[in-house]
Each structure stands twice: as C-alpha cells, then as structure tokens.
Design a protein around this motif. Structure first.
Motif, PDB file in Angstrom:
ATOM      1  N   GLY A  57      -4.704   5.234 -16.018  1.00 14.80           N
ATOM      2  CA  GLY A  57      -5.484   3.691 -15.935  1.00 14.80           C
ATOM      3  C   GLY A  57      -6.719   3.694 -15.237  1.00 14.80           C
ATOM      4  N   TYR A  58      -7.646   3.031 -16.016  1.00 12.16           N
ATOM      5  CA  TYR A  58      -8.720   2.657 -15.308  1.00 12.16           C
ATOM      6  C   TYR A  58      -8.867   1.710 -14.294  1.00 12.16           C
ATOM      7  N   VAL A  59      -8.927   1.902 -12.858  1.00  7.38           N
ATOM      8  CA  VAL A  59      -9.030   0.784 -11.931  1.00  7.38           C
ATOM      9  C   VAL A  59     -10.305   0.577 -11.289  1.00  7.38           C
ATOM     10  N   ARG A  60     -10.372  -0.640 -11.296  1.00  5.48           N
ATOM     11  CA  ARG A  60     -12.002  -1.049 -10.628  1.00  5.48           C
ATOM     12  C   ARG A  60     -12.100  -0.329  -9.162  1.00  5.48           C
ATOM     13  N   THR A  61     -13.347   0.189  -8.824  1.00  8.29           N
ATOM     14  CA  THR A  61     -13.359   1.031  -7.742  1.00  8.29           C
ATOM     15  C   THR A  61     -13.056   0.265  -6.396  1.00  8.29           C
ATOM     16  N   ALA A  62     -13.106  -1.113  -6.305  1.00 11.53           N
ATOM     17  CA  ALA A  62     -12.647  -1.933  -5.286  1.00 11.53           C
ATOM     18  C   ALA A  62     -11.129  -1.600  -5.082  1.00 11.53           C
ATOM     19  N   TYR A  63     -10.430  -1.441  -6.114  1.00 17.22           N
ATOM     20  CA  TYR A  63      -8.916  -0.968  -6.010  1.00 17.22           C
ATOM     21  C   TYR A  63      -8.529   0.283  -6.242  1.00 17.22           C
ATOM     22  N   ALA A  64      -9.274   1.173  -6.079  1.00 18.46           N
ATOM     23  CA  ALA A  64      -8.896   2.549  -6.772  1.00 18.46           C
ATOM     24  C   ALA A  64      -8.669   3.537  -5.547  1.00 18.46           C
ATOM     25  N   ALA A  65      -8.463   3.141  -4.187  1.00 13.82           N
ATOM     26  CA  ALA A  65      -8.072   3.914  -3.289  1.00 13.82           C
ATOM     27  C   ALA A  65      -6.550   4.316  -3.344  1.00 13.82           C
ATOM     28  N   VAL A  66      -6.265   5.660  -3.009  1.00 13.99           N
ATOM     29  CA  VAL A  66      -4.834   5.922  -3.177  1.00 13.99           C
ATOM     30  C   VAL A  66      -4.013   4.940  -2.167  1.00 13.99           C
ATOM     31  N   GLY A  67      -2.880   4.658  -2.914  1.00 15.24           N
ATOM     32  CA  GLY A  67      -1.968   3.874  -2.113  1.00 15.24           C
ATOM     33  C   GLY A  67      -2.109   2.495  -2.315  1.00 15.24           C
ATOM     34  N   THR A  68      -3.076   1.894  -3.097  1.00 18.11           N
ATOM     35  CA  THR A  68      -3.473   0.554  -3.359  1.00 18.11           C
ATOM     36  C   THR A  68      -2.177   0.107  -4.329  1.00 18.11           C
ATOM     37  N   ARG A  69      -1.645  -1.074  -4.121  1.00 15.38           N
ATOM     38  CA  ARG A  69      -0.407  -1.620  -4.641  1.00 15.38           C
ATOM     39  C   ARG A  69      -1.387  -2.716  -5.743  1.00 15.38           C
ATOM     40  N   LEU A  70      -0.846  -2.281  -7.365  1.00 17.02           N
ATOM     41  CA  LEU A  70      -1.230  -3.218  -8.274  1.00 17.02           C
ATOM     42  C   LEU A  70      -0.125  -3.860  -9.374  1.00 17.02           C
ATOM     43  N   GLU A  71      -0.272  -4.638  -9.942  1.00 18.06           N
ATOM     44  CA  GLU A  71       0.784  -5.138 -10.790  1.00 18.06           C
ATOM     45  C   GLU A  71       0.185  -5.041 -12.344  1.00 18.06           C
ATOM     46  N   LEU A  72       1.120  -4.761 -13.348  1.00 19.96           N
ATOM     47  CA  LEU A  72       0.983  -4.879 -14.779  1.00 19.96           C
ATOM     48  C   LEU A  72       1.972  -5.423 -15.349  1.00 19.96           C
ATOM     49  N   ALA A  73       2.021  -6.152 -16.154  1.00 23.89           N
ATOM     50  CA  ALA A  73       2.896  -6.972 -17.021  1.00 23.89           C
ATOM     51  C   ALA A  73       4.264  -7.166 -16.092  1.00 23.89           C
ATOM     52  N   GLY A  74       4.051  -7.736 -14.877  1.00 23.32           N
ATOM     53  CA  GLY A  74       4.865  -7.979 -13.923  1.00 23.32           C
ATOM     54  C   GLY A  74       5.585  -7.166 -13.312  1.00 23.32           C
ATOM     55  N   VAL A  75       5.259  -5.704 -13.378  1.00 29.10           N
ATOM     56  CA  VAL A  75       5.812  -4.593 -12.717  1.00 29.10           C
ATOM     57  C   VAL A  75       4.892  -4.066 -11.633  1.00 29.10           C
ATOM     58  N   ALA A  76       5.359  -3.686 -10.420  1.00 30.89           N
ATOM     59  CA  ALA A  76       4.603  -2.911  -9.551  1.00 30.89           C
ATOM     60  C   ALA A  76       4.160  -1.626  -9.869  1.00 30.89           C
ATOM     61  N   ALA A  77       2.861  -1.258  -9.441  1.00 28.19           N
ATOM     62  CA  ALA A  77       2.333   0.113  -9.407  1.00 28.19           C
ATOM     63  C   ALA A  77       1.618   0.617  -8.377  1.00 28.19           C
ATOM     64  N   GLU A  78       1.579   1.788  -8.202  1.00 24.77           N
ATOM     65  CA  GLU A  78       0.831   2.355  -7.015  1.00 24.77           C
ATOM     66  C   GLU A  78      -0.263   3.354  -7.445  1.00 24.77           C
ATOM     67  N   VAL A  79      -1.444   3.270  -6.875  1.00 23.21           N
ATOM     68  CA  VAL A  79      -2.475   4.115  -7.175  1.00 23.21           C
ATOM     69  C   VAL A  79      -2.129   5.653  -6.547  1.00 23.21           C
ATOM     70  N   VAL A  80      -2.155   6.572  -7.337  1.00 24.26           N
ATOM     71  CA  VAL A  80      -2.167   8.027  -6.706  1.00 24.26           C
ATOM     72  C   VAL A  80      -3.139   9.035  -7.157  1.00 24.26           C
ATOM     73  N   GLU A  81      -3.173  10.069  -6.515  1.00 21.58           N
ATOM     74  CA  GLU A  81      -4.066  11.100  -6.805  1.00 21.58           C
ATOM     75  C   GLU A  81      -3.870  11.903  -8.187  1.00 21.58           C
ATOM     76  N   LEU A  82      -4.790  12.214  -8.787  1.00 19.65           N
ATOM     77  CA  LEU A  82      -4.389  13.017 -10.050  1.00 19.65           C
ATOM     78  C   LEU A  82      -4.923  14.622  -9.902  1.00 19.65           C
ATOM     79  N   PRO A  83      -4.288  15.660 -10.037  1.00 22.42           N
ATOM     80  CA  PRO A  83      -3.025  15.509 -10.997  1.00 22.42           C
ATOM     81  C   PRO A  83      -1.797  15.023 -10.198  1.00 22.42           C
ATOM     82  N   PHE A  84      -0.711  14.337 -10.824  1.00 23.63           N
ATOM     83  CA  PHE A  84       0.497  14.016 -10.114  1.00 23.63           C
ATOM     84  C   PHE A  84       1.198  15.239  -9.382  1.00 23.63           C
ATOM     85  N   ARG A  85       1.487  14.837  -8.088  1.00 24.15           N
ATOM     86  CA  ARG A  85       2.133  16.032  -7.385  1.00 24.15           C
ATOM     87  C   ARG A  85       3.629  15.521  -6.732  1.00 24.15           C
TER      88      ARG A  85
END
Length: 331
Positions: free
Chosen positions: A303-331
């Motif tokens: 996903g494209y995350v606004r830079t203010a919220y793009a730091a690894v570990g930031t907690r987001l929500e989408l369609a009522g579900v919790a999500a966490e920003v992680v580095e790419l590629p996934f490890r």
C-alpha cells in the motif's frame, strides 16, 4: 481481489524459494526499437540513462507524464543493433502507441511489435542458474539486467536477468516454437510450473509493484521506491522537473510500504484500486493496493502510506482491521 496459494500449486511456491519455478509471461509487451536515434528517443521519454547502455547491458526505466506520474515501468535491454523493451503485462500496444506519437520528423527510429514473434517465460528460484547450465545455457554470469544472445537447437534465444524471486530471476525470450521447447526442457529438468495467482503472492512478498495496482498515474516513481530506475544526472526528460524537485527537497507525499494485517478485511465483491483506504484514527493515511495470503507471512499487503505514517511499526487501520507497516521485502 486477493491472491492466495491454490491447493494445486504449493510445489511451485516452495520451488521458487528452494528450487526453480517457471512462469509463462507472454502477456508482457515486447517492442523492438531500431535505427540511429532509438536510445535518444527513449532517453528523453523516460527516467533512466538509456544512452549509457552498451550491448549486453540493460536497465529499468519509467515512462512518465509531464508531471512525473507513472505511465509504465519498462525493462530495456541493449543489443548490437536494437533495444528490446519489455512492458507490464497487457501494455504492449500502449507502449508502441506512446513511442510512436513522440517520434519527431527528424528522428530515425523504427518500432517493431515483438509480441507475436517472441514468446517469454520467467525462471525463478535459487536453482535457476543450475537448470540453465544443464541445458547448456548461460545465466550465472549475467549481471543485473544483463542480456545474453545465444541459441537453442540452432534457433535464437535471449536470456536476461530480471528482478529476483526466491533468489534469482531470468527472462527467456525466443520464437514461439523455440520457447515452447525450452520451457518443456526446463520442466523436465525440474522447474515447477508457476501460475499467475501464486506469482502474485511471491510478488507481494518481494515488494514488486504491478501495473494498475502500484504502477499508475496516481503515483510518482520515487514514491514507488523505483530509485534504481531514475537517473539524477542525465539531463531533461518528460516529467524530470517534478521528480528532480521531489528528490532535492526530500519530500515524498507517500511511499510504497508492506503491511501485515491482523485479519481479512471486508472488501467489496468487485473492488477497485485502491482496494481500501488506510487510516490512523480519523485521519486518512494512504491506499491499499495489493492483498495476498502468504504461506510464510499470513495476510500481507502492499500500500501507499502517507510519509507521516510510513515509519516501520506504525499501526494503521483498513476496513476495520488493524495493520502494521513493515519493511520491504517481507522477512
């Protein structure tokens, strides 16, 4: 619009990390550029330093609009008398059209659609070089985006290095009958057939953008992380001013990120792109573009995350579900 590993294809997923897998990739656009000004034309239309390429070398480059938005991500291979351009799947006709309308009266450039004259397969996995060697084909000595011209049973065959999946990535291109024979030989040597849905899972795990999801005129190449596809010292090209300003000021409005999801979000039955909006509290935080169920990582997304919220570990929500920003590629 979620990709997952089908029950019939777990071997291909495992082979991509432990052996070798083979993907039919004939839906990519393929265009030959010939004559004196072939490199100069693509150089002024795209983001990378095309005129610096020597035969046997290749690179990625982005066709951009005048305001720096992504038209398509191309892979370009330089041969003795031509450039071979590979576009995103289904974009061959659009690529040819875009190039043709930008050829000026004094440009010496000839375009040739290679979509039917060349078929294409992708070979992935750590054992890919070994399988190529078993067939007497080069591979392990190719540098990033390198291209080798060889033969298979006296027929021309192009082997190129492309983005890695499971440790290696190669494109093989040849006339349809020859490509079919090579593909059969690779399968007999142990390459597992890789279907599009399983490849999509692998693609997301590796953080590779796809056309109409992460690649579109909604985004600028630097936001997508395509820094290797952009030259900052080549001079003018279409969209250069916006991209150079963004780089010099260090201001990206949004950035492509990996996301780990706590549960499957409720999405429309026929969702559009973006699949859903990302949020932090009551503030919009970005767009969800790809969602897959990975055997290794569970529910993951791009996903494209606004830079203010793009730091690894930031907690987001989408369609009522919790999500966490992680580095790419996934490890």
């Amino acid at each position: 619009m979620m990709s997952y590993i089908s029950e019939a294809m777990p071997r291909a997923y495992a082979a991509s990390y432990e052996g070798a897998s083979l993907l039919v990739a004939t839906d990519h656009g393929r265009v030959w550029m010939r004559d004196r000004d072939r490199a100069a034309l693509l150089h002024r239309l795209s983001t990378n330093h095309i005129e610096a390429l020597q035969p046997g070398q290749g690179t990625t480059t982005v066709l951009t609009t005048p305001i720096g938005r992504i038209i398509d991500l191309l892979t370009v291979y330089s041969l003795d008398d031509a450039l071979l351009l590979i576009s995103s799947p289904g974009r061959g006709a659009a690529l040819s059209s875009h190039l043709r309308k930008n050829i000026f009266f004094n440009d010496r450039v000839k375009l040739e659609d290679a979509g039917s004259s060349l078929d294409q397969c992708a070979l992935y996995g750590p054992q890919a070089p070994t399988l190529l060697a078993q067939l007497g084909l080069p591979g392990d000595k190719l540098v990033a985006h390198g291209c080798a011209v060889t033969t298979w049973r006296d027929q021309s065959l192009y082997i190129t290095r492309t983005h890695a999946v499971g440790g290696n990535g190669y494109w093989l291109l040849a006339a349809p009958e020859t490509m079919a024979q090579v593909a059969d030989a690779l399968r007999e040597a142990g390459a597992q057939p890789l279907d599009a849905a399983t490849y999509d899972v692998l693609r997301v795990e590796h953080g590779s953008p796809a056309y109409a999801r992460e690649l579109s005129q909604e985004y600028i190449p630097l936001e997508t992380g395509l820094w290797d596809a952009v030259s900052f010292n080549k001079g003018c090209y279409v969209g250069q001013e916006i991209i150079a300003r963004m780089e010099s000021r260090g201001r990206l409005a949004k950035q492509l990120r990996g996301l780990r999801l706590a549960a499957l979000p409720a999405l429309p039955a026929e969702p559009a792109i973006p699949l859903a909006k990302l949020a932090v509290g009551d503030k919009e935080a970005g767009d969800l573009t790809s969602l897959v169920l990975s055997p290794r990582y569970g529910l993951i997304a791009l996903g494209y995350v606004r830079t203010a919220y793009a730091a690894v570990g930031t907690r987001l929500e989408l369609a009522g579900v919790a999500a966490e920003v992680v580095e790419l590629p996934f490890r």
